[in-house]
Design an enzyme around this catalytic site. Structure first.
Site, PDB file in Angstrom:
ATOM      1  N   CYS A   1       0.854  -1.131  -0.078  1.00  0.00           N
ATOM      2  CA  CYS A   1       0.010   0.056  -0.113  1.00  0.00           C
ATOM      3  C   CYS A   1       1.043   1.111   0.010  1.00  0.00           C
ATOM      4  CB  CYS A   1      -0.975   0.080   1.114  1.00  0.00           C
ATOM      5  SG  CYS A   1      -1.979  -1.315   1.535  1.00  0.00           S
TER       6      CYS A   1
ATOM      7  N   ARG B   1       3.307  -0.021  -5.252  1.00  0.00           N
ATOM      8  CA  ARG B   1       3.189  -0.450  -3.887  1.00  0.00           C
ATOM      9  C   ARG B   1       1.939  -1.320  -3.849  1.00  0.00           C
ATOM     10  NH1 ARG B   1       6.707   1.294  -0.274  1.00  0.00           N
ATOM     11  NH2 ARG B   1       5.424   0.498   1.208  1.00  0.00           N
TER      12      ARG B   1
ATOM     13  N   TRP C   1      -2.956  -2.527  -1.893  1.00  0.00           N
ATOM     14  CA  TRP C   1      -2.834  -3.955  -2.001  1.00  0.00           C
ATOM     15  C   TRP C   1      -3.391  -4.731  -0.748  1.00  0.00           C
ATOM     16  CZ3 TRP C   1      -0.285  -8.222   0.140  1.00  0.00           C
ATOM     17  CH2 TRP C   1      -0.122  -9.115  -0.859  1.00  0.00           C
TER      18      TRP C   1
ATOM     19  N   ASN D   1      -0.865   1.480   5.909  1.00  0.00           N
ATOM     20  CA  ASN D   1      -0.309   0.570   5.244  1.00  0.00           C
ATOM     21  C   ASN D   1       0.436  -0.415   6.319  1.00  0.00           C
ATOM     22  OD1 ASN D   1       1.668  -0.926   3.618  1.00  0.00           O
ATOM     23  ND2 ASN D   1       3.185   0.591   3.656  1.00  0.00           N
ATOM     24  N   GLY D   2      -0.081  -1.724   5.849  1.00  0.00           N
ATOM     25  CA  GLY D   2       0.327  -2.760   7.062  1.00  0.00           C
ATOM     26  C   GLY D   2      -0.623  -3.674   7.503  1.00  0.00           C
TER      27      GLY D   2
ATOM     28  N   GLU E   1      15.297 -16.902 -13.014  1.00  0.00           N
ATOM     29  CA  GLU E   1      14.982 -15.496 -13.199  1.00  0.00           C
ATOM     30  C   GLU E   1      13.947 -15.218 -14.310  1.00  0.00           C
ATOM     31  OE1 GLU E   1      14.525 -13.206 -11.386  1.00  0.00           O
ATOM     32  OE2 GLU E   1      14.498 -11.246 -12.411  1.00  0.00           O
TER      33      GLU E   1
ATOM     34  N   LYS F   1      10.319 -13.690 -14.670  1.00  0.00           N
ATOM     35  CA  LYS F   1       9.876 -12.438 -15.286  1.00  0.00           C
ATOM     36  C   LYS F   1       8.789 -12.918 -16.247  1.00  0.00           C
ATOM     37  CE  LYS F   1      11.475 -10.174 -13.525  1.00  0.00           C
ATOM     38  NZ  LYS F   1      12.488 -10.299 -12.507  1.00  0.00           N
TER      39      LYS F   1
ATOM     40  N   GLU G   1       5.333 -13.462 -14.127  1.00  0.00           N
ATOM     41  CA  GLU G   1       4.791 -12.247 -13.216  1.00  0.00           C
ATOM     42  C   GLU G   1       4.171 -11.158 -14.187  1.00  0.00           C
ATOM     43  OE1 GLU G   1       7.548 -10.079 -10.706  1.00  0.00           O
ATOM     44  OE2 GLU G   1       9.204 -10.705 -12.197  1.00  0.00           O
TER      45      GLU G   1
ATOM     46  N   HIS H   1      15.221 -35.508 -15.483  1.00  0.00           N
ATOM     47  CA  HIS H   1      14.736 -36.285 -14.144  1.00  0.00           C
ATOM     48  C   HIS H   1      13.245 -36.052 -13.954  1.00  0.00           C
ATOM     49  CE1 HIS H   1      18.629 -37.585 -13.192  1.00  0.00           C
ATOM     50  NE2 HIS H   1      19.194 -36.574 -13.326  1.00  0.00           N
TER      51      HIS H   1
ATOM     52  N   LYS I   1       5.491  -3.873  -5.762  1.00  0.00           N
ATOM     53  CA  LYS I   1       6.654  -3.900  -5.713  1.00  0.00           C
ATOM     54  C   LYS I   1       7.445  -4.052  -4.524  1.00  0.00           C
ATOM     55  CE  LYS I   1      10.424  -2.589  -8.115  1.00  0.00           C
ATOM     56  NZ  LYS I   1      10.941  -3.612  -8.711  1.00  0.00           N
TER      57      LYS I   1
HETATM   58  C1  F6R Z   1      10.061 -10.264  -9.201  1.00  0.00           C
HETATM   59  C2  F6R Z   1      10.381  -9.305  -8.099  1.00  0.00           C
HETATM   60  C3  F6R Z   1      10.079  -9.879  -6.802  1.00  0.00           C
HETATM   61  C4  F6R Z   1      11.090  -9.121  -5.625  1.00  0.00           C
HETATM   62  C5  F6R Z   1      10.859  -9.572  -4.272  1.00  0.00           C
HETATM   63  C6  F6R Z   1      11.741  -9.111  -3.259  1.00  0.00           C
HETATM   64  O1  F6R Z   1      10.545  -9.377 -10.312  1.00  0.00           O
HETATM   65  O2  F6R Z   1      10.474  -8.052  -8.122  1.00  0.00           O
HETATM   66  O3  F6R Z   1      10.164 -11.078  -6.909  1.00  0.00           O
HETATM   67  O4  F6R Z   1      12.162  -9.471  -6.160  1.00  0.00           O
HETATM   68  O5  F6R Z   1       9.740  -9.420  -3.988  1.00  0.00           O
HETATM   69  O6  F6R Z   1      11.825  -7.749  -3.237  1.00  0.00           O
HETATM   70  P1  F6R Z   1      13.145  -7.006  -2.699  1.00  0.00           P
HETATM   71  O7  F6R Z   1      14.351  -7.120  -3.398  1.00  0.00           O
HETATM   72  O8  F6R Z   1      12.600  -5.733  -2.629  1.00  0.00           O
HETATM   73  O9  F6R Z   1      13.199  -7.268  -1.190  1.00  0.00           O
END
Ligand code: F6R
Length: 615
Positions: free
Chosen positions: A2, A27, A75, A101-102, A488, A492, A495, A511, A610
């Site tokens: 949030c 956020r 969120w 937020n929380g 990774e 990507k 998501e 396997h 994020k």
């Molecule tokens: C994927 C992504 C998330 C963050 C994860 C950790 O693209 O952005 O998987 O990597 O939420 O976030 P941080 O790095 O902010 O602790």
């Protein structure tokens, strides 16, 4: 998660808040709302959906006049995203209004008590419980809002950044923080409140970041008063000068923040090693490592804790630290680590990696490690973030603000910092010769130009994206340093395009995952010249004989994979341990283009945020 924004001063609050919410949408973006004080009453509008939906609704619903206001982009944690559960929330009397937020963990018990006392609740949120608890305390004890907030927060278990005001006292906003970030921008006779500084950067460069368990009373035309929530002690405000600028948080001509951030990587990597990688002097300088060299040299092992993409960077670092500095490394999901009973000793170094510096699980893992005596080193991007402050020492990545929810430049800059650390330790331990060390520095210094070159595959990646955009599954394979890159790449794609994708070590394919391969399955294989090349070529042959569609990520000039694969994307040659910094580029572009072609919201994918400040 949030995002929260507030304003009190001499300007119209609405334009500042609405724009601020747009900047904080990374956020959370499932609902939004704003409450304004118009000179006689509170005007409130909120809606399920994005800030742009709120803007349309609000402007047709209420007057936007007023120099005091608070806003929220959500969120959802408690209660589905809908109009009623959106913030701000009124107290029962309608006098108080709050954004939060929380999570209030004991909200259910508090709610039951309040219901007994006659309070009624419209929403399913923990936030509405909190605002009524504040009202109840205020009414029973006949005290000012600030004191009531303090008493109420002392009854609360959980995490919060809140902003609340009383329509009968429209000259102040009370804010508090525990576990969720809160910045106060200090202008000329005006104050800005926000989850980070981006909503007020064009108005002031001066900001106070509240510490955990602090609250502040922000009064129009007065100084900000900060107190400890627990013991009421006054705290001297520490006003920081912000380094952020407006350009960094705007799209700058790109269609999406993600694309801008992918293209920023050459510069971001340079910024990461500026002043730290001194190839002429054959030195690496990282103050956080230098100051704690004894601890690093005495360490039995390194434990990396992180989540998501940062965890993948940690996994790359396992290969790098072990290879260069011969230090055993364990890479842990912070969310698992924190709830195990891990064996941690004072001879362990814990490296916590986080772009945002706010991830709740990583923060909890740090606290656990510290409580057991480990030395904790942070690799964060956001300066002054909770993780940066909680760790014993650290190194910033200096990637600049990353706004697209899918992490891109954070990943490559994290790998850059971790490589510098490994090189410095390798030199100090004597596990690398001086000529090898020098060679690594020179190669690392060349990486930004090579990333630039790798970015030139963009148009070709776009063509490939068009061919495979309707696939329902993808497999990503890599070995050694590039196994984490396969993970990774799959993350990507998942998501932002919502296509199912899995990353695997290439040799593990036989396997199990090999059963998935048929003519419908695109398989992205990282097959660079250095590092198990022949073995990966054999894996490619296995895919080919099962009619899988092969997209190879290869070293420039490669011939063998070209003969087998349906498509190859070339990246420049470098030393093995640095290949992840290049092979990841086409994978970022592939997921980006597929998501755009499928019409997905690239910068704000569904269900994500994020900064994950809840566990
Ligand atoms: C994927 C992504 C998330 C963050 C994860 C950790 O693209 O952005 O998987 O990597 O939420 O976030 P941080 O790095 O902010 O602790």
């Amino acid at each position: 998660m949030c995002g929260i924004v507030g304003y009190i001063g001499h300007r119209e609050a609405y334009p500042i808040i609405i724009k601020g919410l747009q900047r904080l949408e990374y956020r959370g973006y499932d609902s939004a709302g704003i409450a304004l004080y118009d000179g006689s009453d509170i005007k409130l509008s909120k809606t399920k959906g994005k800030v742009v939906d709120l803007k349309d609704k609000l402007e047709s619903e209420i007057s936007t006049i007023g120099s005091l206001g608070i806003g929220h982009t959500r969120w959802a944690t408690h209660g589905v995203p809908n109009d009623v559960n959106s913030h701000p929330h009124y107290s029962n009397s309608g006098d108080l209004v709050i954004i939060h937020n929380g999570i209030i963990e004991n909200y259910d018990a508090l709610k039951k008590e309040l219901i007994k006392r006659g309070y009624v609740f419209k929403s399913d949120t923990d936030t509405e419980v909190l605002v009524n608890l504040i009202e109840d305390v205020k009414r029973n004890e006949d005290i000012k809002l600030g004191k009531a907030v303090q008493i109420a927060l002392n009854q609360v278990v959980g995490a919060y950044a809140i902003a609340v005001f009383d329509k009968n006292k429209p000259n102040e906003i009370v804010v508090a923080r525990l576990g969720s970030p809160l910045a106060i921008g200090i202008g000329e006779d005006e104050f800005f409140i926000a989850s980070d500084a981006s909503p007020f950067i064009e108005f002031t460069k001066n900001a106070i970041y509240l510490e955990d368990e602090e609250m502040a009373i922000v009064r129009r035309g007065k100084e900000v008063k900060i107190r400890k929530i627990k013991n009421d002690a006054l705290v001297d405000p520490y006003v920081q000068e912000l380094q952020l600028n407006l350009e960094q948080i705007e799209k700058g001509g790109y269609d999406h923040f993600m694309l801008k951030e992918i293209y920023e990587q050459p510069e971001a990597i340079k910024d990461t090693f500026r002043g730290r990688l001194l190839s002429k002097e054959a030195m690496v300088k990282l103050a956080g490592v230098e100051d704690n060299m004894k601890k690093f040299l005495a360490a039995d092992r390194i434990i990396v804790v992180a989540c998501g993409t940062s965890w993948h960077a940690g996994l790359v670092s396992e290969y790098i630290f072990e290879d260069l500095a011969r230090i055993p490394v364990e890479v842990e999901y912070a969310s698992e680590f924190r709830y195990r009973n891990p064996v941690i000793t004072e001879k362990d170094i814990v490296i916590a990696i986080s772009q945002s510096g706010e991830t709740a699980d990583t923060l909890a893992a740090i606290k656990l490690a510290k409580s057991r005596g480990a030395f904790v080193f942070g690799v964060c991007n956001v300066v002054g973030s909770s993780i940066a402050r909680e760790t014993d020492a650290g190194a910033y990545t200096h990637a600049g603000p990353e706004i697209g929810v899918a992490s891109t430049k954070a990943f490559t800059t994290q790998i850059t910092v971790l490589t510098l650390m490994a090189l410095r330790l390798a030199r100090a331990k004597g596990t690398i010769s001086s000529s090898e060390f020098r060679h690594h520095l020179i190669e690392l210094e060349l990486i930004p130009d090579k990333v630039e070159e790798a970015l030139k595959s963009d148009a070709f990646v776009q063509t490939i994206s068009d061919i495979y955009k309707d696939a329902t599954n993808f497999l990503y394979l890599g070995r050694g340093f590039n196994f984490p890159v396969a993970l990774e790449g799959a993350l990507k794609l998942k998501e932002i395009s919502y296509i199912h994708a899995e990353g695997y070590p290439a040799a593990e394919m036989k396997h199990g995952p090999i059963a998935l391969i048929d003519e419908q399955m695109p398989v992205v294989v990282i097959a660079t010249k250095k590092g198990h090349y022949e073995k990966v070529v054999s894996n490619i042959q296995e895919i080919k004989s099962r009619k899988g569609k092969i997209i190879g990520i290869v070293t420039k000039g490669d011939k063998s994979v070209k003969e087998l694969a349906d498509h190859v994307i070339e990246v420049p040659e470098t030393i093995e341990c640095l290949t992840p910094l290049l092979t990841t580029i086409p994978l970022q572009l592939l997921s980006y283009h597929i998501a755009v072609m499928l019409g997905k919201n690239v910068d704000q994918p569904r269900n994500l945020a994020k900064s994950v400040t809840v566990e």
